[in-house]
Motif scaffolding. Structure first.
Motif, PDB file in Angstrom:
ATOM      1  N   THR A  44       4.529   3.125   2.016  1.00 52.29           N
ATOM      2  CA  THR A  44       4.565   3.456   3.435  1.00 52.29           C
ATOM      3  C   THR A  44       4.314   4.939   3.610  1.00 52.29           C
ATOM      4  OG1 THR A  44       6.114   1.658   3.852  1.00 52.29           O
ATOM      5  CG2 THR A  44       5.955   3.364   5.528  1.00 52.29           C
ATOM      6  N   LEU A  45       3.339   5.247   4.452  1.00 55.22           N
ATOM      7  CA  LEU A  45       2.922   6.620   4.689  1.00 55.22           C
ATOM      8  C   LEU A  45       3.029   6.945   6.176  1.00 55.22           C
ATOM      9  CD1 LEU A  45      -0.265   6.396   2.469  1.00 55.22           C
ATOM     10  CD2 LEU A  45       1.860   7.558   1.876  1.00 55.22           C
ATOM     11  N   THR A  46       2.976   8.230   6.503  1.00 55.94           N
ATOM     12  CA  THR A  46       3.048   8.683   7.886  1.00 55.94           C
ATOM     13  C   THR A  46       1.703   9.264   8.281  1.00 55.94           C
ATOM     14  OG1 THR A  46       5.355   9.288   7.487  1.00 55.94           O
ATOM     15  CG2 THR A  46       4.333  10.112   9.512  1.00 55.94           C
ATOM     16  N   LYS A  47       1.064   8.632   9.265  1.00 57.80           N
ATOM     17  CA  LYS A  47      -0.206   9.141   9.759  1.00 57.80           C
ATOM     18  C   LYS A  47       0.035  10.446  10.518  1.00 57.80           C
ATOM     19  CE  LYS A  47      -2.872   5.956  11.615  1.00 57.80           C
ATOM     20  NZ  LYS A  47      -3.323   4.748  12.323  1.00 57.80           N
ATOM     21  N   ILE A  48      -1.012  11.182  10.772  1.00 55.59           N
ATOM     22  CA  ILE A  48      -0.924  12.473  11.447  1.00 55.59           C
ATOM     23  C   ILE A  48      -0.261  12.353  12.818  1.00 55.59           C
ATOM     24  CG2 ILE A  48      -2.310  14.388  12.381  1.00 55.59           C
ATOM     25  CD1 ILE A  48      -2.157  14.300   9.316  1.00 55.59           C
ATOM     26  N   ASN A  49      -0.452  11.219  13.501  1.00 52.36           N
ATOM     27  CA  ASN A  49       0.148  11.017  14.830  1.00 52.36           C
ATOM     28  C   ASN A  49       1.582  10.482  14.745  1.00 52.36           C
ATOM     29  OD1 ASN A  49      -0.188   8.369  14.118  1.00 52.36           O
ATOM     30  ND2 ASN A  49      -1.567   7.850  15.795  1.00 52.36           N
ATOM     31  N   ASN A  50       2.183  10.525  13.559  1.00 50.48           N
ATOM     32  CA  ASN A  50       3.554  10.084  13.270  1.00 50.48           C
ATOM     33  C   ASN A  50       3.736   8.575  13.200  1.00 50.48           C
ATOM     34  OD1 ASN A  50       4.753  12.622  12.869  1.00 50.48           O
ATOM     35  ND2 ASN A  50       4.902  12.915  15.073  1.00 50.48           N
ATOM     36  N   ASP A  51       2.683   7.789  13.342  1.00 48.04           N
ATOM     37  CA  ASP A  51       2.782   6.347  13.151  1.00 48.04           C
ATOM     38  C   ASP A  51       2.952   6.062  11.658  1.00 48.04           C
ATOM     39  OD1 ASP A  51       2.435   5.832  15.835  1.00 48.04           O
ATOM     40  OD2 ASP A  51       0.325   5.257  15.654  1.00 48.04           O
ATOM     41  N   GLN A  52       3.735   5.045  11.343  1.00 49.49           N
ATOM     42  CA  GLN A  52       3.909   4.614   9.959  1.00 49.49           C
ATOM     43  C   GLN A  52       2.833   3.583   9.618  1.00 49.49           C
ATOM     44  OE1 GLN A  52       6.839   5.382   7.708  1.00 49.49           O
ATOM     45  NE2 GLN A  52       6.662   7.125   9.077  1.00 49.49           N
ATOM     46  N   ILE A  53       2.325   3.650   8.397  1.00 54.49           N
ATOM     47  CA  ILE A  53       1.340   2.687   7.928  1.00 54.49           C
ATOM     48  C   ILE A  53       1.720   2.293   6.506  1.00 54.49           C
ATOM     49  CG2 ILE A  53      -0.232   4.508   7.175  1.00 54.49           C
ATOM     50  CD1 ILE A  53      -2.539   2.574   7.895  1.00 54.49           C
ATOM     51  N   THR A  54       1.616   1.007   6.211  1.00 52.52           N
ATOM     52  CA  THR A  54       1.888   0.508   4.865  1.00 52.52           C
ATOM     53  C   THR A  54       0.557   0.135   4.222  1.00 52.52           C
ATOM     54  OG1 THR A  54       4.042  -0.298   5.569  1.00 52.52           O
ATOM     55  CG2 THR A  54       3.175  -1.194   3.530  1.00 52.52           C
ATOM     56  N   VAL A  55       0.324   0.677   3.036  1.00 53.00           N
ATOM     57  CA  VAL A  55      -0.960   0.532   2.358  1.00 53.00           C
ATOM     58  C   VAL A  55      -0.728  -0.075   0.982  1.00 53.00           C
ATOM     59  CG1 VAL A  55      -2.939   1.824   1.455  1.00 53.00           C
ATOM     60  CG2 VAL A  55      -1.822   2.579   3.550  1.00 53.00           C
ATOM     61  N   ASN A  56      -1.610  -0.969   0.580  1.00 57.37           N
ATOM     62  CA  ASN A  56      -1.576  -1.487  -0.778  1.00 57.37           C
ATOM     63  C   ASN A  56      -2.169  -0.413  -1.684  1.00 57.37           C
ATOM     64  OD1 ASN A  56      -1.897  -2.810  -3.207  1.00 57.37           O
ATOM     65  ND2 ASN A  56      -2.421  -4.748  -2.252  1.00 57.37           N
ATOM     66  N   ALA A  57      -1.340   0.201  -2.514  1.00 57.32           N
ATOM     67  CA  ALA A  57      -1.755   1.334  -3.343  1.00 57.32           C
ATOM     68  C   ALA A  57      -2.884   0.981  -4.305  1.00 57.32           C
ATOM     69  CB  ALA A  57      -0.558   1.881  -4.108  1.00 57.32           C
ATOM     70  N   ILE A  58      -3.053  -0.270  -4.605  1.00 50.49           N
ATOM     71  CA  ILE A  58      -4.127  -0.680  -5.515  1.00 50.49           C
ATOM     72  C   ILE A  58      -5.493  -0.366  -4.916  1.00 50.49           C
ATOM     73  CG2 ILE A  58      -5.220  -2.704  -6.582  1.00 50.49           C
ATOM     74  CD1 ILE A  58      -2.378  -3.827  -6.950  1.00 50.49           C
ATOM     75  N   TYR A  59      -5.580  -0.315  -3.598  1.00 48.95           N
ATOM     76  CA  TYR A  59      -6.863  -0.082  -2.923  1.00 48.95           C
ATOM     77  C   TYR A  59      -7.158   1.394  -2.673  1.00 48.95           C
ATOM     78  CZ  TYR A  59      -6.885  -5.091  -2.315  1.00 48.95           C
ATOM     79  OH  TYR A  59      -6.869  -6.432  -2.546  1.00 48.95           O
ATOM     80  N   ILE A  60      -6.304   2.282  -3.176  1.00 45.74           N
ATOM     81  CA  ILE A  60      -6.569   3.712  -3.021  1.00 45.74           C
ATOM     82  C   ILE A  60      -7.530   4.154  -4.116  1.00 45.74           C
ATOM     83  CG2 ILE A  60      -5.572   6.025  -3.108  1.00 45.74           C
ATOM     84  CD1 ILE A  60      -3.034   4.850  -1.838  1.00 45.74           C
ATOM     85  N   GLU A  61      -8.649   4.706  -3.693  1.00 45.49           N
ATOM     86  CA  GLU A  61      -9.658   5.180  -4.640  1.00 45.49           C
ATOM     87  C   GLU A  61      -9.487   6.665  -4.944  1.00 45.49           C
ATOM     88  OE1 GLU A  61     -14.314   6.048  -4.211  1.00 45.49           O
ATOM     89  OE2 GLU A  61     -13.799   3.926  -4.084  1.00 45.49           O
ATOM     90  N   ARG A  62      -9.154   7.457  -3.898  1.00 40.92           N
ATOM     91  CA  ARG A  62      -9.120   8.895  -4.076  1.00 40.92           C
ATOM     92  C   ARG A  62      -8.111   9.508  -3.113  1.00 40.92           C
ATOM     93  NH1 ARG A  62     -14.387   9.523  -3.622  1.00 40.92           N
ATOM     94  NH2 ARG A  62     -14.409   9.768  -1.388  1.00 40.92           N
ATOM     95  N   ILE A  63      -7.434  10.570  -3.552  1.00 38.53           N
ATOM     96  CA  ILE A  63      -6.517  11.337  -2.703  1.00 38.53           C
ATOM     97  C   ILE A  63      -6.974  12.794  -2.778  1.00 38.53           C
ATOM     98  CG2 ILE A  63      -4.131  11.987  -2.248  1.00 38.53           C
ATOM     99  CD1 ILE A  63      -3.330   9.653  -4.120  1.00 38.53           C
ATOM    100  N   GLU A  64      -7.135  13.416  -1.606  1.00 37.85           N
ATOM    101  CA  GLU A  64      -7.585  14.804  -1.565  1.00 37.85           C
ATOM    102  C   GLU A  64      -6.727  15.578  -0.566  1.00 37.85           C
ATOM    103  OE1 GLU A  64     -12.266  14.676  -1.942  1.00 37.85           O
ATOM    104  OE2 GLU A  64     -11.530  13.131  -0.565  1.00 37.85           O
ATOM    105  N   SER A  65      -6.594  16.863  -0.815  1.00 36.82           N
ATOM    106  CA  SER A  65      -5.887  17.739   0.117  1.00 36.82           C
ATOM    107  C   SER A  65      -6.904  18.716   0.682  1.00 36.82           C
ATOM    108  CB  SER A  65      -4.786  18.514  -0.595  1.00 36.82           C
ATOM    109  OG  SER A  65      -3.821  17.632  -1.101  1.00 36.82           O
ATOM    110  N   PHE A  66      -7.143  18.624   1.977  1.00 37.35           N
ATOM    111  CA  PHE A  66      -8.119  19.521   2.597  1.00 37.35           C
ATOM    112  C   PHE A  66      -7.445  20.640   3.350  1.00 37.35           C
ATOM    113  CE2 PHE A  66     -10.937  15.732   2.228  1.00 37.35           C
ATOM    114  CZ  PHE A  66     -11.754  16.271   1.274  1.00 37.35           C
ATOM    115  N   PRO A  67      -6.700  20.605   4.390  1.00 40.02           N
ATOM    116  CA  PRO A  67      -5.279  20.840   4.267  1.00 40.02           C
ATOM    117  C   PRO A  67      -4.502  19.562   4.491  1.00 40.02           C
ATOM    118  CG  PRO A  67      -6.012  21.662   6.378  1.00 40.02           C
ATOM    119  CD  PRO A  67      -7.212  21.117   5.648  1.00 40.02           C
ATOM    120  N   ASP A  68      -5.024  18.651   5.309  1.00 38.56           N
ATOM    121  CA  ASP A  68      -4.326  17.373   5.472  1.00 38.56           C
ATOM    122  C   ASP A  68      -4.634  16.505   4.261  1.00 38.56           C
ATOM    123  OD1 ASP A  68      -3.374  18.042   8.022  1.00 38.56           O
ATOM    124  OD2 ASP A  68      -5.198  17.303   8.983  1.00 38.56           O
TER     125      ASP A  68
END
Length: 74
Positions: free
Chosen positions: A3-27
């Protein structure tokens, strides 16, 4: 699932298996395997830790380590 927090403060639950890449741009930007992008408040390291915990919970983390060890032995 993580479970993650979107920029607008909404919560979203994601299946971590489908994450390909994580980057910090600043967000923190998460790219899924379908190329959809999610922008979340959690840091890149926090997301990585959540993913590792999820992989451990479903038994995928140990399997990944064992497969990696077998490759190194060849």
């Amino acid at each position: 699932m993580i479970t993650l927090t979107k920029i607008n403060n909404d919560q979203i639950t994601v299946n971590a298996i489908y994450i390909e890449r994580i980057e910090s741009f600043p967000d923190t930007t998460i790219t899924l395997v379908n190329q959809k992008k999610l922008f979340v408040k959690e840091s890149e390291n926090e997301v990585k830790e959540m993913m590792i915990d999820f992989y451990k919970m479903i038994g995928l983390y140990q399997l990944q380590k064992e497969v990696g060890e077998q490759k190194n032995e060849s």
